[in-house]
Design a protein around this motif. Structure first.
Motif, PDB file in Angstrom:
ATOM      1  N   PHE A 187     -20.246   9.748  -1.023  1.00  0.00           N
ATOM      2  CA  PHE A 187     -18.794   9.771  -1.085  1.00  0.00           C
ATOM      3  C   PHE A 187     -18.296   8.468  -1.700  1.00  0.00           C
ATOM      4  CE2 PHE A 187     -20.075  12.492   2.381  1.00  0.00           C
ATOM      5  CZ  PHE A 187     -19.322  13.638   2.165  1.00  0.00           C
ATOM      6  N   HIS A 188     -17.281   8.570  -2.536  1.00  0.00           N
ATOM      7  CA  HIS A 188     -16.811   7.381  -3.235  1.00  0.00           C
ATOM      8  C   HIS A 188     -15.332   7.130  -2.917  1.00  0.00           C
ATOM      9  CE1 HIS A 188     -20.644   6.923  -5.225  1.00  0.00           C
ATOM     10  NE2 HIS A 188     -20.648   8.234  -5.380  1.00  0.00           N
ATOM     11  N   ASP A 189     -14.518   6.850  -3.891  1.00  0.00           N
ATOM     12  CA  ASP A 189     -13.145   6.415  -3.609  1.00  0.00           C
ATOM     13  C   ASP A 189     -12.285   7.508  -2.979  1.00  0.00           C
ATOM     14  OD1 ASP A 189     -13.744   3.967  -4.615  1.00  0.00           O
ATOM     15  OD2 ASP A 189     -13.071   4.430  -6.653  1.00  0.00           O
ATOM     16  N   GLN A 190     -12.486   8.732  -3.410  1.00  0.00           N
ATOM     17  CA  GLN A 190     -11.649   9.820  -2.907  1.00  0.00           C
ATOM     18  C   GLN A 190     -12.449  10.708  -1.952  1.00  0.00           C
ATOM     19  OE1 GLN A 190      -8.338  10.131  -3.567  1.00  0.00           O
ATOM     20  NE2 GLN A 190      -8.543   8.174  -4.670  1.00  0.00           N
ATOM     21  N   VAL A 191     -11.789  11.180  -0.944  1.00  0.00           N
ATOM     22  CA  VAL A 191     -12.424  12.072   0.022  1.00  0.00           C
ATOM     23  C   VAL A 191     -12.022  13.505  -0.309  1.00  0.00           C
ATOM     24  CG1 VAL A 191     -12.669  12.673   2.444  1.00  0.00           C
ATOM     25  CG2 VAL A 191     -12.287  10.294   1.777  1.00  0.00           C
ATOM     26  N   PRO A 192     -12.993  14.362  -0.605  1.00  0.00           N
ATOM     27  CA  PRO A 192     -12.656  15.756  -0.935  1.00  0.00           C
ATOM     28  C   PRO A 192     -11.897  16.434   0.210  1.00  0.00           C
ATOM     29  CG  PRO A 192     -14.955  15.267  -1.442  1.00  0.00           C
ATOM     30  CD  PRO A 192     -14.430  14.112  -0.676  1.00  0.00           C
ATOM     31  N   ARG A 193     -10.905  17.200  -0.146  1.00  0.00           N
ATOM     32  CA  ARG A 193     -10.093  17.903   0.864  1.00  0.00           C
ATOM     33  C   ARG A 193     -10.989  18.820   1.709  1.00  0.00           C
ATOM     34  NH1 ARG A 193      -4.762  18.521   1.149  1.00  0.00           N
ATOM     35  NH2 ARG A 193      -4.550  17.690  -0.969  1.00  0.00           N
ATOM     36  N   GLY A 194     -10.802  18.735   3.002  1.00  0.00           N
ATOM     37  CA  GLY A 194     -11.576  19.593   3.893  1.00  0.00           C
ATOM     38  C   GLY A 194     -12.926  19.022   4.281  1.00  0.00           C
ATOM     39  N   SER A 195     -13.290  17.874   3.707  1.00  0.00           N
ATOM     40  CA  SER A 195     -14.635  17.345   3.978  1.00  0.00           C
ATOM     41  C   SER A 195     -14.780  16.875   5.415  1.00  0.00           C
ATOM     42  CB  SER A 195     -14.949  16.193   3.025  1.00  0.00           C
ATOM     43  OG  SER A 195     -13.988  15.151   3.180  1.00  0.00           O
ATOM     44  N   VAL A 196     -13.664  16.450   6.032  1.00  0.00           N
ATOM     45  CA  VAL A 196     -13.731  15.991   7.417  1.00  0.00           C
ATOM     46  C   VAL A 196     -13.932  17.170   8.356  1.00  0.00           C
ATOM     47  CG1 VAL A 196     -12.463  14.865   9.265  1.00  0.00           C
ATOM     48  CG2 VAL A 196     -12.328  13.959   6.945  1.00  0.00           C
ATOM     49  N   GLU A 197     -13.097  18.192   8.193  1.00  0.00           N
ATOM     50  CA  GLU A 197     -13.147  19.325   9.112  1.00  0.00           C
ATOM     51  C   GLU A 197     -14.485  20.051   9.055  1.00  0.00           C
ATOM     52  OE1 GLU A 197     -10.793  18.524   7.082  1.00  0.00           O
ATOM     53  OE2 GLU A 197      -9.107  18.069   8.413  1.00  0.00           O
ATOM     54  N   ASN A 198     -15.142  20.038   7.900  1.00  0.00           N
ATOM     55  CA  ASN A 198     -16.390  20.786   7.738  1.00  0.00           C
ATOM     56  C   ASN A 198     -17.619  20.009   8.206  1.00  0.00           C
ATOM     57  OD1 ASN A 198     -14.971  22.895   6.616  1.00  0.00           O
ATOM     58  ND2 ASN A 198     -15.207  22.146   4.509  1.00  0.00           N
ATOM     59  N   ARG A 199     -17.410  18.786   8.666  1.00  0.00           N
ATOM     60  CA  ARG A 199     -18.538  17.964   9.074  1.00  0.00           C
ATOM     61  C   ARG A 199     -18.788  18.064  10.577  1.00  0.00           C
ATOM     62  NH1 ARG A 199     -22.013  16.063   5.075  1.00  0.00           N
ATOM     63  NH2 ARG A 199     -20.818  16.509   3.209  1.00  0.00           N
ATOM     64  N   MET A 242       0.850  -1.196   0.000  1.00  0.00           N
ATOM     65  CA  MET A 242       0.000   0.000   0.000  1.00  0.00           C
ATOM     66  C   MET A 242       0.886   1.246   0.000  1.00  0.00           C
ATOM     67  SD  MET A 242      -2.797   1.259   2.837  1.00  0.00           S
ATOM     68  CE  MET A 242      -3.795  -0.203   2.687  1.00  0.00           C
ATOM     69  N   THR A 243       0.610   2.145  -0.914  1.00  0.00           N
ATOM     70  CA  THR A 243       1.389   3.372  -0.992  1.00  0.00           C
ATOM     71  C   THR A 243       1.007   4.332   0.127  1.00  0.00           C
ATOM     72  OG1 THR A 243      -0.181   4.523  -2.395  1.00  0.00           O
ATOM     73  CG2 THR A 243       1.454   3.120  -3.496  1.00  0.00           C
ATOM     74  N   ASN A 244       1.868   5.332   0.337  1.00  0.00           N
ATOM     75  CA  ASN A 244       1.572   6.340   1.361  1.00  0.00           C
ATOM     76  C   ASN A 244       0.276   7.076   1.053  1.00  0.00           C
ATOM     77  OD1 ASN A 244       3.812   5.766   2.896  1.00  0.00           O
ATOM     78  ND2 ASN A 244       5.110   7.324   1.899  1.00  0.00           N
ATOM     79  N   ASN A 245       0.052   7.368  -0.235  1.00  0.00           N
ATOM     80  CA  ASN A 245      -1.177   8.077  -0.618  1.00  0.00           C
ATOM     81  C   ASN A 245      -2.409   7.242  -0.319  1.00  0.00           C
ATOM     82  OD1 ASN A 245       0.110  10.372  -1.473  1.00  0.00           O
ATOM     83  ND2 ASN A 245       0.181   9.749  -3.641  1.00  0.00           N
ATOM     84  N   GLN A 246      -2.315   5.917  -0.602  1.00  0.00           N
ATOM     85  CA  GLN A 246      -3.444   5.027  -0.314  1.00  0.00           C
ATOM     86  C   GLN A 246      -3.707   4.964   1.192  1.00  0.00           C
ATOM     87  OE1 GLN A 246      -1.886   1.538  -2.309  1.00  0.00           O
ATOM     88  NE2 GLN A 246      -3.465   1.681  -3.909  1.00  0.00           N
ATOM     89  N   ALA A 247      -2.648   4.854   1.950  1.00  0.00           N
ATOM     90  CA  ALA A 247      -2.803   4.784   3.410  1.00  0.00           C
ATOM     91  C   ALA A 247      -3.413   6.074   3.945  1.00  0.00           C
ATOM     92  CB  ALA A 247      -1.451   4.524   4.063  1.00  0.00           C
ATOM     93  N   GLU A 248      -2.942   7.216   3.434  1.00  0.00           N
ATOM     94  CA  GLU A 248      -3.489   8.492   3.877  1.00  0.00           C
ATOM     95  C   GLU A 248      -4.961   8.620   3.501  1.00  0.00           C
ATOM     96  OE1 GLU A 248      -1.045  11.488   2.201  1.00  0.00           O
ATOM     97  OE2 GLU A 248       0.705  11.045   3.468  1.00  0.00           O
ATOM     98  N   ASN A 249      -5.302   8.123   2.317  1.00  0.00           N
ATOM     99  CA  ASN A 249      -6.700   8.206   1.875  1.00  0.00           C
ATOM    100  C   ASN A 249      -7.600   7.330   2.738  1.00  0.00           C
ATOM    101  OD1 ASN A 249      -8.515   9.397  -0.079  1.00  0.00           O
ATOM    102  ND2 ASN A 249      -8.868   7.296  -0.795  1.00  0.00           N
ATOM    103  N   GLU A 250      -7.094   6.146   3.112  1.00  0.00           N
ATOM    104  CA  GLU A 250      -7.885   5.263   3.976  1.00  0.00           C
ATOM    105  C   GLU A 250      -8.099   5.902   5.346  1.00  0.00           C
ATOM    106  OE1 GLU A 250      -6.632   1.269   4.294  1.00  0.00           O
ATOM    107  OE2 GLU A 250      -7.011   0.807   2.179  1.00  0.00           O
ATOM    108  N   ILE A 251      -7.050   6.548   5.856  1.00  0.00           N
ATOM    109  CA  ILE A 251      -7.187   7.236   7.149  1.00  0.00           C
ATOM    110  C   ILE A 251      -8.209   8.366   7.032  1.00  0.00           C
ATOM    111  CG2 ILE A 251      -5.996   8.718   8.804  1.00  0.00           C
ATOM    112  CD1 ILE A 251      -3.459   7.058   8.240  1.00  0.00           C
TER     113      ILE A 251
END
Length: 640
Positions: free
Chosen positions: A49-61, A1-10
């Protein structure tokens, strides 16, 4: 798993947590269960929401909170501040009379209101009256509605519709339907709809002198119903044609172009079959008028609270609500319950959940509209599975309940919607809080003025019997529910015998359940002895022994003495019925939602069991001063 994949899963996991999707849950046995990551991903996809999480979507929820906003309180009648009252619960379809057409109807209900009020009752509890599928009447579960905004026209008393004459009915068929032991929903629909279509043609060719039934009143009804009414009636018209062509009644079985309510084919149908759509709107109008008449009559004869409606927890996936407003639900998810000691496989209720995104804006809250549709006529409203205000156990379509998990809902916003419409309509709210109740939920309910729901069979007990004081004042108490056998059958353990005969439990489990049942019966009898309703040398009946009349009366007195504001007795218990209304988890193995009572409505006052038990309830909870509620003939909240 790449770093980007791991970050996206987190990021996905953080977003799921923010949206109220729980990574673990505690089951009824206190064991922490992990929710599969695949399930949490399916829930995110259902939320958009699908494969990618839009930037900032966590903080705005905003993370869902189990908090009751200050000043948020559901309505409670003044009469309940001083008095405890009782009522009678029934399944409307089960009422039998010498005049109906094979199913209990609104005229039967009106007659029963007078009988119940004369006995001292203050409310009548009903099964959900939500719209089902007129083109497929065999889909008869009142807890599996097509659309909770509308009502089931099969409950219409056709002989009360202006213009009715007896020659509109096949009298031989009507007699067969009337005296059958079970409701033949298909036969009832054939007879009633044939008469109603004739009445529709007659009504269109005249303008009744009674302004309530005038064409202008019908136009006003359609205008008020707007897009929602139009969508439901268009669905019903298409559904009728589809079943005639061999397709299913629900839209998931229709040809592809008709699955989209906005398609050109659907719009062409609406134009070509405008009269069919209008007919279904007319049925909804008549149904509303007859419910209003029952409400007015109930208050006039002295039912202080009036009608106590039941509100189902969701709609079926292929009904009119999901077809006409797909944006309001989480497609691909079902509501259910996790595995536990009582149901090793868990439960899939086959209902779709509302989308939380549509519940936060108070000005457009669909939930307010949904509950308001029932509250317009109800003196009290029971929320089936009230925990849905805070969380639902959701199962990805095609998966088993073992893969399901909980998702949290915007509780503060939903409770505000509920309280606001409750105050406007002056409808008290009862929350069915049985099963896996999350910590803090019951205190939040009480703070919001929602009455809890207590089943005496399920209460804790000791050597002295059941602790009546443990049942809170702000609650409704009953002996059992529609998913349990009536008292006579429960006492003989008929439900356990049936489960064993169906192969759903093995003999060893059946033996354990009978042993537990015997302990509960002993506790109930000890309770009766403790408060002086039975002699101390009372012999404990054996497992297969019928319940003695004095015990049945005593248990209802015991129920009436609990501290809750409201108690309700099942009509089936008041006449000694033993067969269950519904066996959860069965379909063709048992006639669920079909059994009729063995006593005619008009014969109830003379029935010795009914008279004795209702008199006992009235003695224990004498009727308070007469309280006339807010619901007038128009169903509005601002007219007395």
């Amino acid at each position: 798993m790449t770093n980007n994949q791991a970050e996206n899963e987190i990021a996905i996991d953080r977003l799921a947590e923010k949206l109220g999707i729980q990574a673990t849950y505690e089951d009824l046995q206190g064991v922490v269960q992990e929710v599969p990551r695949s399930t949490r991903l399916r829930l995110l996809q259902a939320l958009g929401f699908h494969d990618q999480v839009p930037r900032g979507s966590v903080e705005n929820r905003q993370t869902p909170r189990l908090e009751v906003p200050e000043g948020t309180k559901c309505y409670l009648p003044d009469m309940l501040q001083e008095k405890r009252v009782w009522g009678i619960s029934l399944q409307l379809y089960e009422l039998r009379s010498s005049r109906n057409h094979g199913i209990g109807d609104f005229e039967d209900l009106k007659n029963f209101c007078r009988i119940a009020a004369d006995a001292g009752a203050d409310f009548i509890g009903l099964n959900p009256l939500h719209a089902l599928f007129l083109s497929d009447p065999s889909r008869c579960s009142p807890y599996s509605p097509s659309n909770r905004l509308f009502f089931n026209p099969l409950y219409l008393a056709v002989d009360n519709v202006p213009g009715f004459s007896e020659d509109m009915i096949d009298q031989k068929m009507a007699a067969r339907l009337r005296y059958s032991e079970t409701v033949d929903y298909v036969g009832v629909a054939d007879v009633k709809l044939a008469a109603l279509k004739t009445l529709w043609q007659r009504w269109k060719g005249s303008d009744p002198s009674n302004p309530r039934f005038s064409s202008s009143a019908f136009r006003d009804f359609k205008t008020a119903g707007g897009h929602d009414l139009c969508g439901h009636c268009l669905f019903e018209a298409i559904s009728g044609q589809m079943t005639e062509k061999g397709y299913g009644s629900g839209w998931l079985d229709w040809p592809q172009p008709f699955r989209d309510c906005q398609s050109r084919e659907v719009q062409d149908f609406a134009t070509a079959y405008e009269e069919d759509v209008d007919f279904h709107a007319w049925l909804q109008w008549l149904t509303t008028l007859q419910i209003e008449e029952v409400v007015t009559y109930a208050r006039a004869v002295g039912l202080g609270i009036g009608l106590y409606f039941d509100f189902a927890v969701g709609d079926v996936p292929d009904g009119s609500s999901t077809w006409s407003r797909s944006d309001l639900v989480l497609r691909g998810m079902h509501i259910g319950a996790p595995p536990d000691a009582f149901s090793a496989a868990g439960q899939d209720w086959g209902l779709v959940p509302l989308s939380p995104a549509q519940l936060t804006d108070q000005s457009t809250s669909h939930y307010k509209k949904l509950v308001g549709a029932s509250m317009s006529f109800a003196g009290a409203l029971r929320l089936d599975h009230a925990m849905s205000l805070w969380q639902l156990f959701l199962i990805p379509e095609g998966e088993t309940p073992a893969t399901g998990g909980y998702m949290r809902y915007p509780f503060p916003e939903m409770i505000q919607s509920l309280a606001e419409i409750s105050q406007v309509q002056q409808t008290l709210i009862v929350g069915e809080d049985l099963g896996n109740v999350p910590e803090g939920f019951r205190p939040a309910m009480e703070k919001a003025g929602i009455l809890g729901y207590r089943v005496l069979y399920f209460e804790d007990y000791d050597d002295q019997g059941f602790n009546l004081e443990a049942i809170p004042y702000h609650s409704l108490a009953c002996l059992s529910t529609h998913d349990l056998s009536p008292l006579a059958g429960w006492w003989r353990s008929d439900d356990i015998s049936l489960e064993e005969s169906l192969g759903r439990i093995d003999p060893q489990v059946a033996l354990q359940l009978r042993s537990e049942r015997q302990k509960r019966k002993r506790a109930l009898l000890q309770g009766l002895v403790h408060i002086g309703l039975l002699p101390s040398d009372m012999v404990i009946p054996t497992d297969d022994e019928a319940i003695a009349p004095e015990i049945a009366v005593g248990l209802h007195r015991l129920l009436a003495r609990v501290s809750s504001m409201l108690v309700t007795a099942r009509l089936s218990d008041l006449i000694g019925e033993s067969l269950a209304t519904n066996i959860p988890g069965t379909s063709s193995e048992y006639p669920n939602w079909q059994l009729k009572l063995k006593v005619l409505v008009e014969d109830l006052p003379a029935n010795p069991v009914y008279r004795t038990i209702s008199a006992a309830l009235s003695e224990e909870r004498p009727k308070p001063h007469r309280w006339l509620g807010p619901h007038s003939l128009s169903g509005g909240a601002d007219q007395a």
